[in-house]
Design an enzyme around this catalytic site. Structure first.
Site, PDB file in Angstrom:
ATOM      1  N   GLY A 163      14.989 -40.960   6.984  1.00 36.41           N
ATOM      2  CA  GLY A 163      14.035 -40.116   6.249  1.00 36.41           C
ATOM      3  C   GLY A 163      14.254 -40.105   4.752  1.00 36.41           C
TER       4      GLY A 163
ATOM      5  CE  LYS B 220      15.055 -43.513  12.487  1.00 40.77           C
ATOM      6  NZ  LYS B 220      15.304 -42.155  13.016  1.00 40.77           N
TER       7      LYS B 220
END
Lengths: 442, 442
Positions: free
Chosen positions: B139, B210
């Protein structure tokens, strides 16, 4: 080999100063040359070293070495001058000379940037070159990049950093081992963490240099070292560390920059912070910076704040940034302080009496009835409310007992007034110890 | 106003997808327009939005909105296409269309980059445009920038990240409140942290997306999702959380990428880590990535891994990066994966049986003499040594007792062999629970 023929021409580094960080930088550039070339798209070569003497920790036998550092800034083959000599006078002269000669500059010198950055950046802008200083704050932590670029979409609300490793080492040892300040300082000096004259570290001047740089980038304000409030850790007693613990806090030497209604607070001082906050768990010589910004919320950046190779890591990152973009025109580089020079904010720096903070107070009071109520009354008269209180039982033979108070947030002016009145109370013996408290909430 | 006349021409953003992150991005770009212009040197304007429907959380009344997202990629006025629609098929088509039309791309889509990044980056290189994806990992934490640029002078040794907020929320609640996995998962779904089908989060697929991206940048290797070992947290029992605690550890769902002798390990699994390590103290939905690199040593990056504005923070940072350098030629931009495409490493990804790890084992054993010695013998026969052991006292009426073993580091193949032999022992009832242990040392 990784390096092929069809790549961009090599970028040539001139390195001034071959002390700890200088030799670390040469070693990292040499050891990781293949990775660096693969990332940069071109070779990064140490073209010229300026150093008064060799350093046994790095091999410069195949490199051109001058005893006159200014020869590096004059060398027509050098693209980037790396200033690692430290201090302000000669370093400034060197950097300005390099800029005048159209060279990009990388420096690890926080005092130079904090005190002369406005002038240096203006000169660099004039010449269309960049001055990079990632290594000047928090060593190897890429905090300058995080603030200038990674969080560039945000309004920063505040930041708080453990940005002096020596101070954090001392406070960590005091807490973990119940040692006294002077005792740990002596050890830190023996370990080489602290200088013979530890003033810069323990009085917060080094941290203030770094804070000024962080605040400038965070808020888009000019560098204003002279407006920074600085208080050291020399008066922190073992007792304060222990009472803080009892109250669920730890004492850290923080640099804090905070946007408030009247402007920006710039302050370095010991601070009680909640023991559960991540930054309270940053121990020893390590550094960390916590940033609260409007879009992203809280973020934290942690790592080694000093040392040869951690600092070199940041120096080399700056060199790679420059090498990656070295031929792009100046309008398309990141501005020195994040904000473009003609778009800086003129936000005021607020004076200490306007700081907003909660407080920890410790005092020795007479062991007799009515003392607590008179202390509480003085504090409440200034509009300050008490959040927690510890009053110790008297020890046999002692006529006074320690009283510890945690207040809610107030304006520093009010606390100063309360302290003046407390000083008048005959039931309080000696000085009242005052340490600021920060919940590190949004 | 901050914005003056003599600045560079505005940069025009086309934004596709107006869900949580899309509306957050519009809001941040609008609210912080003045700061962004001051940092960028030019205005950043939302020129065109592509969205199937409006979003009440953001005001697009003065913006051009198309129901067809491809209209944005075709819009000749758009400089940067921001892909926030999620998913892989249409997103990939959109991104490739934007690239073909010579537009830079910003995306928050981890699956897209992990699975199709190699192809997308090659297309972008061909067209001389950039594809930025800071928001795809962790994020709002600027971890892509830290790895690609901030640590670019280093050889990365390993990284370990809490990169799925849902999983960390579940494990945090299990530890803090002694709750069971299913119970917390249900709450996470009610709170909107977890999807109705939580597979991507709790089975580690999201984290693996990720991790693959982080590993690629850290080691200069191509994106290789199919070679990533992935194990979820669905089998973690309350008992494991509690025994870990007794042994001084916490269980976190980590993505780990580590350089070892035979290549690079890419793995996502529950991991016992020392409770004192900073990353063990990252709670709830927060994310953090720890990186160990040769020059800088350990660094850690912490912040919100999801949510409208934290993710928008990273999207906008990418937009600002592009806006700052939008006219610089492609050779002088940072390569998509940090390393230039023709300089990537061909380091092997090692198979799970070659992983190096310490282990936590929990088993139910008969409460009779000789059991411990037979278990210890099996483990030692595979060359594995035992570092700690807990054997509970029997509870009245129970015929088995829990035995918990911590081993030293070994090769996973050896542990697999030991587990097979343990399964043969008649004194062990049911399955042996195996969780990897990582000291997070250098």
């Amino acid at each position: 080999m990784l390096i092929e023929d069809d790549i961009l021409k090599p970028v040539k580094v001139g390195l001034c100063g071959l002390g700890t960080v200088g030799s670390g930088t040469v070693n990292v550039l040499t050891r990781n040359a293949a990775e660096i070339a693969a990332r940069t798209g071109c070779e990064v070569v140490v073209e010229h070293i300026g150093a008064r003497r060799d350093n046994p920790h790095c091999d410069t036998s195949n490199m051109q070495v001058s005893r006159d550092i200014f020869a590096v800034a004059e060398d027509p083959n050098v693209d980037i001058v790396v200033e690692l000599i430290g201090g302000c006078d000669i370093a400034k002269e060197l950097v300005l000379k390099a800029i005048a000669n159209g060279k990009h500059v990388v420096t690890a010198n926080k005092a130079l940037i904090a005190l002369h950055g406005n002038e240096i950046f203006a000169a660099a802008k004039e010449q269309g070159v960049s001055v990079c200083y990632e290594a000047a704050v928090a060593g190897g932590i890429p905090i300058i990049k995080a603030l200038r670029e990674g969080l560039a979409g945000n309004k920063v609300e505040w930041l708080a950093g453990i940005i002096n490793g020596t101070g954090n080492f001392i406070l960590t040892e005091m807490r973990d081992k119940g040692r006294a300040f002077e005792d740990v300082l002596k050890e830190a000096q023996e370990l080489g963490y602290a200088e013979a004259d530890p003033t810069f570290d323990v009085e917060g001047i080094d941290a203030a240099h770094k804070l000024v740089i962080l605040a400038s980038i965070a808020f888009g304000i000019p560098l204003q070292f002279d407006k920074t409030y600085t208080e050291g850790i020399t008066k922190i007693a073992k007792a304060d560390v222990e009472y803080a613990e009892q109250l669920g806090y730890r004492i850290k030497h923080l640099g804090i920059a905070r946007r408030q209604q009247n402007g920006v607070e710039l302050r370095v001082h010991p601070t009680l912070i909640p023991e559960k906050s991540l930054i309270a768990n940053v121990h020893g010589v390590m550094n960390a910076v916590m940033v609260e910004a409007d879009a992203v919320g809280p973020t934290l950046y942690y790592g080694a704040g000093a040392g040869a190779e951690p600092t070199a890591s940041a120096v080399v990152a700056d060199i790679i940034d420059l090498a990656r973009g070295i031929e792009s025109d100046a309008d398309h580089r990141v501005a020195a302080l994040g904000f473009h020079a003609d778009k800086m904010m003129d936000t005021a720096v607020v004076s200490a009496e306007q700081f907003e903070s909660a407080y920890y107070l410790r005092m020795s009071v007479d062991d007799k009835p009515g003392v607590l109520s008179s202390v509480a009354q003085v504090i409440s008269e200034e509009g300050i409310s008490i959040e927690a209180l510890i009053q110790q039982q008297p020890v046999d033979g002692e006529e006074t007992v320690p009283m510890i108070i945690l207040t809610n947030k107030t304006i520093e002016k009010n606390m100063d007034a309360a302290l003046q009145k407390l000083a008048q109370l005959s039931s309080i013996q000696g000085e009242v110890v005052r340490i600021r408290v920060d919940s590190l909430d949004a």
